[in-house]
Scaffold this active site. Structure first.
Site, PDB file in Angstrom:
ATOM      1  N   ASP A  51       0.835  -1.199   0.000  1.00  0.00           N
ATOM      2  CA  ASP A  51       0.000   0.000   0.000  1.00  0.00           C
ATOM      3  C   ASP A  51       0.872   1.252   0.000  1.00  0.00           C
ATOM      4  OD1 ASP A  51      -1.771   2.055   0.436  1.00  0.00           O
ATOM      5  OD2 ASP A  51      -2.407   1.397   2.425  1.00  0.00           O
ATOM      6  N   GLU A 130      30.968   8.813   6.182  1.00  0.00           N
ATOM      7  CA  GLU A 130      31.409   8.566   7.555  1.00  0.00           C
ATOM      8  C   GLU A 130      30.285   8.984   8.497  1.00  0.00           C
ATOM      9  OE1 GLU A 130      34.866  10.995   7.867  1.00  0.00           O
ATOM     10  OE2 GLU A 130      36.024   9.840   6.412  1.00  0.00           O
ATOM     11  N   GLU A 132      28.287   9.272  11.816  1.00  0.00           N
ATOM     12  CA  GLU A 132      28.478   9.255  13.272  1.00  0.00           C
ATOM     13  C   GLU A 132      27.137   9.058  13.962  1.00  0.00           C
ATOM     14  OE1 GLU A 132      32.191  12.450  12.944  1.00  0.00           O
ATOM     15  OE2 GLU A 132      30.198  13.109  13.580  1.00  0.00           O
ATOM     16  N   GLU A 212      34.020   8.700  18.861  1.00  0.00           N
ATOM     17  CA  GLU A 212      34.098  10.028  18.282  1.00  0.00           C
ATOM     18  C   GLU A 212      34.267  11.098  19.359  1.00  0.00           C
ATOM     19  OE1 GLU A 212      34.485  12.194  16.085  1.00  0.00           O
ATOM     20  OE2 GLU A 212      34.783  10.923  14.333  1.00  0.00           O
ATOM     21  N   GLU A 220      31.705   6.014  15.474  1.00  0.00           N
ATOM     22  CA  GLU A 220      31.749   6.041  14.010  1.00  0.00           C
ATOM     23  C   GLU A 220      32.369   4.751  13.497  1.00  0.00           C
ATOM     24  OE1 GLU A 220      34.553   8.300  10.800  1.00  0.00           O
ATOM     25  OE2 GLU A 220      33.412   9.630  12.121  1.00  0.00           O
ATOM     26  N   HIS A 269      30.278  12.989   6.977  1.00  0.00           N
ATOM     27  CA  HIS A 269      31.195  13.538   5.987  1.00  0.00           C
ATOM     28  C   HIS A 269      31.179  12.639   4.756  1.00  0.00           C
ATOM     29  CE1 HIS A 269      33.321  14.900   9.899  1.00  0.00           C
ATOM     30  NE2 HIS A 269      32.333  15.714   9.586  1.00  0.00           N
ATOM     31  N   ARG A 339      39.415  21.026   8.739  1.00  0.00           N
ATOM     32  CA  ARG A 339      38.101  20.437   9.005  1.00  0.00           C
ATOM     33  C   ARG A 339      37.020  21.473   9.298  1.00  0.00           C
ATOM     34  NH1 ARG A 339      41.511  16.251   9.790  1.00  0.00           N
ATOM     35  NH2 ARG A 339      40.653  14.146   9.572  1.00  0.00           N
ATOM     36  N   GLU A 358      35.876  15.914   0.013  1.00  0.00           N
ATOM     37  CA  GLU A 358      35.079  15.591   1.195  1.00  0.00           C
ATOM     38  C   GLU A 358      34.124  16.761   1.468  1.00  0.00           C
ATOM     39  OE1 GLU A 358      35.520  14.610   5.987  1.00  0.00           O
ATOM     40  OE2 GLU A 358      37.214  15.397   4.856  1.00  0.00           O
ATOM     41  N   ARG A 360      31.670  18.160   4.009  1.00  0.00           N
ATOM     42  CA  ARG A 360      31.545  17.893   5.438  1.00  0.00           C
ATOM     43  C   ARG A 360      30.201  18.316   6.041  1.00  0.00           C
ATOM     44  NH1 ARG A 360      35.936  16.485   8.137  1.00  0.00           N
ATOM     45  NH2 ARG A 360      35.327  17.548  10.063  1.00  0.00           N
TER      46      ARG A 360
END
Length: 470
Positions: A51, A130, A132, A212, A220, A269, A339, A358, A360
């Site tokens: 459905d 990645e 977390e 982390e 992570e 990331h 970063r 990357e 982020r």
């Protein structure tokens, strides 16, 4: 595997049930289960009905019938069910037209891959994500007309340093100091190892697992990069395995971006590289060893980032993470190693095959099929239109003087503003019919009505702290 091989695999492994998985519009896996005797070769062509009107953001009740078409190359034995069960991810089709359903997120991701090939720019888009998450020991929350609260707890959280735990052994992780501690401070090592091994047993390639930055069990696991659709499939397997291993240990996992005030939030990331004829296209002799194509891809991602975030950061809670501090990538700039930039160029290796971008900003509350597809479309738009990303910002963005910082573009400050940006800028997503006007409109409408307006209309507990005695 072929359908015939899947059926043989079921016999060889004494499978009793077949679980058919599909992605809802918003980002949760749904499933229905059939006895293994109902799985025949024709099932892979004729499908299994469900459905569609009961799925968020999908069909009206007068056009509710939909079909699930199992994809044999996605099968894996379920590691958690008591009855031996084979899981398969499905595509969704219309039972009348027998065409792929336009709001099926997996179909959108498949179209993004096809569009990439049609451009001639590349034939493969590799994604690595990645994700977390937090592991909590106790979670309570409620919202009524006259009350609202939440409370999460973790045995390793700093706020429990003074709690009588009979005995309290004192190994608590300080705020923003949870990155890579050893046991006994890291109290979820064995559980993460079990998550890692379960993923490996299900055919996934795991590169590492670790604690982390945040207190309270933030963790992570990193998966090896893969092609776009396959990586999105694996992210759904990732969430399923992580949640169920924790549940088995009477723990609770959340992929909410910001469940704890005053500490790091959970990001996802996302790494992207384009290849053609098995050769990497992002390696070159430019900045940080990147090619001109890679620089244009960065330009496209940064230019479209406000609109992208409506898919990569799709919850009101996402923008609690995207605040200054905590390494939050709120500044739309690029850099190698830095970063605090929205786009980073990792420099762990100078091998051409490792050159990638990357992004982020994304967080793990997203629908990975939609998020990866949107990022790819933005990168392609940058390449096709030769979008210059400008100069890199190779310094700590958070230490910039105000006169410099004001010139750095910022991410939207709320989901509402990201949706406004998507509404104003989505032509790049429509190319190749990857996203459609219907998908964009339905996504914006659903998010505004069911999340943005719902949160805005309710009193926040902290408002009582601020205003009750006014």
């Amino acid at each position: 595997m072929t359908p015939k091989e899947v059926i043989a695999f079921c016999r060889e492994n004494n499978v009793k049930a077949v679980d058919l998985r599909f992605m809802d519009f918003i980002g949760l896996w749904a499933h229905t289960t059939i006895p293994v005797k109902m799985l025949t070769e024709s099932t892979f062509e004729e499908g299994v009905g469900f459905d569609g009107s009961s799925v968020r953001g999908w069909q009206r009740v007068d056009e509710s019938d939909m079909l699930l078409i199992p994809q044999p190359d996605t099968c894996f034995l379920d590691p958690f069910t008591k009855l031996p069960t084979l899981n398969m991810i499905c595509n969704v089709i219309d039972p009348i037209t027998h065409e792929d359903y336009s709001r099926d997120p997996r179909f959108i991701a498949r179209k993004a891959v096809n569009y990439l090939s049609s451009t001639g720019v590349a034939d493969t888009a590799y994604f690595g994500s990645e994700a977390e998450f937090f592991i909590f020991d106790d979670v309570r929350f409620d919202q009524t007309e006259n009350s609202a609260f939440y409370k999460v707890d973790s045995v390793e959280a700093q706020w429990n340093r003074g709690r009588d735990e009979g005995p309290n052994l004192g190994y608590k992780i300080r705020y923003q100091q949870g990155y890579l501690p050893c046991p006994p401070t890291d109290q979820s090592m064995d559980m993460r190892n079990e998550m890692m091994q379960t993923m490996i047993d299900c055919g996934m390639e795991v590169e590492c697992q670790h604690h982390e930055v945040a207190t309270a069990g933030q963790a992570e696991l990193n998966l090896r990069f893969d092609e776009l659709v396959t990586m999105a499939d694996k992210m759904m397997m990732y969430k399923y395995i992580v949640k169920n291993v924790a549940f088995k240990h009477q723990k609770s996992v959340t992929f909410m971006p910001k469940p704890i005030f005053g500490d790091a939030g959970s990001g996802m990331h996302t790494h992207l590289s384009l290849w053609k004829d098995e050769k990497p296209l992002f390696a070159g002799d430019g900045y940080s060893g990147l090619s001109e194509m890679a620089m244009y891809a960065i330009g496209g991602i940064l230019a479209h980032a406000p609109a992208l975030l409506a898919f990569t950061n799709p919850t009101t809670n996402s923008y609690k993470r995207l605040t200054p501090g905590f390494e939050a990538p709120i500044n739309l700039a690029y850099s190698q190693r830095n970063r605090s930039a929205a786009c980073r160029i990792p420099v762990y290796s100078n091998a051409p095959s490792s050159k990638r971008i990357e992004f982020r900003c994304p967080d793990p509350s997203c629908n990975p099929y939609l998020a990866f597809s949107a990022v790819l479309m933005a990168a392609l738009d940058g390449i096709e239109n030769k979008m210059d990303p400008g100069d890199p910002l190779d310094k700590d963005i958070y230490d910039l003087p105000p006169e410099e910082l004001k010139n750095v573009p910022k991410t939207p400050s709320s989901l509402g503003r990201a949706l406004d940006a998507l509404e104003a800028n989505h032509d790049f997503l429509l190319r190749g019919d990857v996203f459609t006007d219907d998908v964009i409109h339905n996504w914006i409408q659903y998010k505004r009505e069911n999340e943005v307006a719902a949160v805005q209309s309710r009193p926040h507990p902290y408002e009582f702290c601020l205003y009750y005695d006014m």
